[in-house]
Write a protein that holds these residues in place. Sequence first.
Motif, short mmCIF file in Angstrom:
data_model
loop_
_atom_site.label_atom_id
_atom_site.label_comp_id
_atom_site.label_asym_id
_atom_site.label_seq_id
_atom_site.Cartn_x
_atom_site.Cartn_y
_atom_site.Cartn_z
N TYR A 115 0.24 -1.33 2.08
CA TYR A 115 0.69 -0.78 0.80
C TYR A 115 0.77 -1.87 -0.26
N GLN A 116 1.25 -3.04 0.12
CA GLN A 116 1.35 -4.14 -0.85
C GLN A 116 -0.04 -4.55 -1.33
N ASP A 124 -1.33 -4.60 -5.05
CA ASP A 124 -1.92 -5.79 -5.66
C ASP A 124 -3.19 -5.40 -6.44
N TRP A 153 3.57 3.16 -3.90
CA TRP A 153 5.00 2.96 -4.21
C TRP A 153 5.85 3.88 -3.34
N MET A 169 5.80 2.73 0.27
CA MET A 169 6.58 1.51 0.47
C MET A 169 8.05 1.85 0.69
N TYR A 208 11.85 0.47 -4.69
CA TYR A 208 10.73 1.40 -4.89
C TYR A 208 11.20 2.79 -5.30
#
Length: 102
Positions: free
Chosen positions: A63-64, A68, A77, A80, A96
């Motif tokens: 997810y990150q 990115d 989001w 997360m 989040y």
Amino acid sequence: MSLKDADVHIVLGVLCNLSMEYDKAIASFQIALNLKPHDYSLRNKLGATQANSVQSADAIIGYQKALDLKPNYVHAWANMRISYANQGTYEESIHYYVGNWP
């Protein structure tokens, strides 16, 4: 249809995820990512599949990476916050939920 076509691997990954064959789905998504490394939606799909297979830490990494590539990607989001909550790291999850968007 070619094995060098990322979309083939994406469809296979989705089908495997739906049939709860998470290891196969993850492998398919990873092959697709080798072909389309900047696909934020695909990174989110990989993360969601990892979360389904109880790999929350790996899911968060996916997810990150999606965020990115596209910082305002709502699906990443949402995922997360769910993954952090599933890990019991509620302070991270709250970030989040409250929408500290970039």
